[in-house]
Scaffold this active site. Sequence first.
Site, PDB file in Angstrom:
ATOM      1  N   SER A 165      87.071  61.209 120.080  1.00  0.00           N
ATOM      2  CA  SER A 165      86.114  60.150 119.754  1.00  0.00           C
ATOM      3  C   SER A 165      86.528  58.848 120.447  1.00  0.00           C
ATOM      4  O   SER A 165      86.765  58.823 121.646  1.00  0.00           O
ATOM      5  CB  SER A 165      86.023  59.993 118.228  1.00  0.00           C
ATOM      6  OG  SER A 165      84.935  59.180 117.863  1.00  0.00           O
ATOM      7  N   GLU A 287      80.620  64.420 124.869  1.00  0.00           N
ATOM      8  CA  GLU A 287      80.130  64.759 123.530  1.00  0.00           C
ATOM      9  C   GLU A 287      79.919  63.472 122.747  1.00  0.00           C
ATOM     10  O   GLU A 287      80.444  62.418 123.104  1.00  0.00           O
ATOM     11  CB  GLU A 287      81.109  65.687 122.809  1.00  0.00           C
ATOM     12  CG  GLU A 287      82.486  65.107 122.552  1.00  0.00           C
ATOM     13  CD  GLU A 287      82.583  64.303 121.267  1.00  0.00           C
ATOM     14  OE1 GLU A 287      81.779  64.529 120.338  1.00  0.00           O
ATOM     15  OE2 GLU A 287      83.462  63.420 121.187  1.00  0.00           O
ATOM     16  N   HIS A 355      82.817  66.428 117.680  1.00  0.00           N
ATOM     17  CA  HIS A 355      83.058  65.951 116.320  1.00  0.00           C
ATOM     18  C   HIS A 355      82.811  67.023 115.262  1.00  0.00           C
ATOM     19  O   HIS A 355      83.076  66.793 114.083  1.00  0.00           O
ATOM     20  CB  HIS A 355      82.162  64.747 116.027  1.00  0.00           C
ATOM     21  CG  HIS A 355      82.628  63.467 116.648  1.00  0.00           C
ATOM     22  ND1 HIS A 355      82.630  63.252 118.013  1.00  0.00           N
ATOM     23  CD2 HIS A 355      83.097  62.321 116.088  1.00  0.00           C
ATOM     24  CE1 HIS A 355      83.074  62.023 118.260  1.00  0.00           C
ATOM     25  NE2 HIS A 355      83.373  61.449 117.119  1.00  0.00           N
TER      26      HIS A 355
END
Length: 383
Positions: A165, A287, A355
Amino acid sequence: MLPVDALRRNIVKGSLFTTLTAAVAAASTARVQVNDHKTSENNNPNRHSANHNTLVAPALKKGETIGFFSPSTPATNFAFKRFKRAKNFLRSKGFKLQAGSLTGLSDHYRSGSIKERVEEFNTLIRDPNVRCIMATMGGMVSNSMLPYIDYAALKKDPKIIIGYSDVTAILFGIYAQTGLITYYGPALVSSFGEIGYFLEETYQYFSDVIEKRSLPYEIKNPEFWTEDYVDWQHQSVEKNKIKNLLVTLNKGVAKGRLIAGNLNTFDGIYGSKYMPEIRPGDILLIEDSFQDAATVERSFSHLKLCGVFDRIGGLILGKHEQFDNKGSGREHYQILMEVIGEPKFPILADYDCSHTHPMITLPIGSTVELDSTRQQLTILSLV
């Protein structure tokens, strides 16, 4: 628009881009023109990235120490039950743990000031007993640490650096400034605080890459996945299992250097010396999480405008946790294909390095082979 299940079946059977194009055309008459020219190095916004010899930290061994740090969100403060569960799990696997100095603390939206967060991280970097440094979670402000990280100490004593992230900024910054392979993979609280099947699967992927390192390593796709959103302080059972289906957007095989990270975090470092130069032939994994259709279209378009899709040799799109299609009925990968136009490289979507759970661990800077036809990714070497 075609129903998603029908779309997936058509893609797997070989309709591929034609099917996606038809789906997008049914929803909109807009057309994206393909940009056939190659972006020159003079126009490459990442041309300032330094060239370094590749460094690889030694594999992690049982009994060695994993240090953890909080570069952004103070997860050890507000998710203390999940945090405790994660610590107990890694200890049960035979590792020692070294807490960062901001453990249990909070400065509202972050764990501490920029100076405090950098000091926490650099202390772990300089500790010879710490062999792996793992983020507790992501957040939004990891990029503020980049000018102050002790890159020289990492070059002198390479360690495994892992997270995902927002931690993309740190992983990319370290790789760009030192040549050290970093790892897009689980974080302490958000990943190893899970329960049951997804916890064990994530750990197995972590162990295969961080501990065992038997290469080449053809990564087995997980049988199930989940994006269930559960209050971390109240979770007591494992999340619901969804049968896993990857999506081939464009068939083919490509071999190249892997660059893997969170798309939203790109915005905070792109064009700086902390963003690795995306070179011709690279395999790019992107992503995102909790974004909406408009946001991902903008983010995909940013990459196109920067010439990224003219340079890469292959593309992997991770699963998008809790994607909001804004009532359009579109999947995130359909928006990607509309933005790209006619792809000239293999593309695999809904990959399990994201995630969602479980999470596959991938080495940034390694050489990989993407076979989107077989829906397989293989790590060939770390150098």
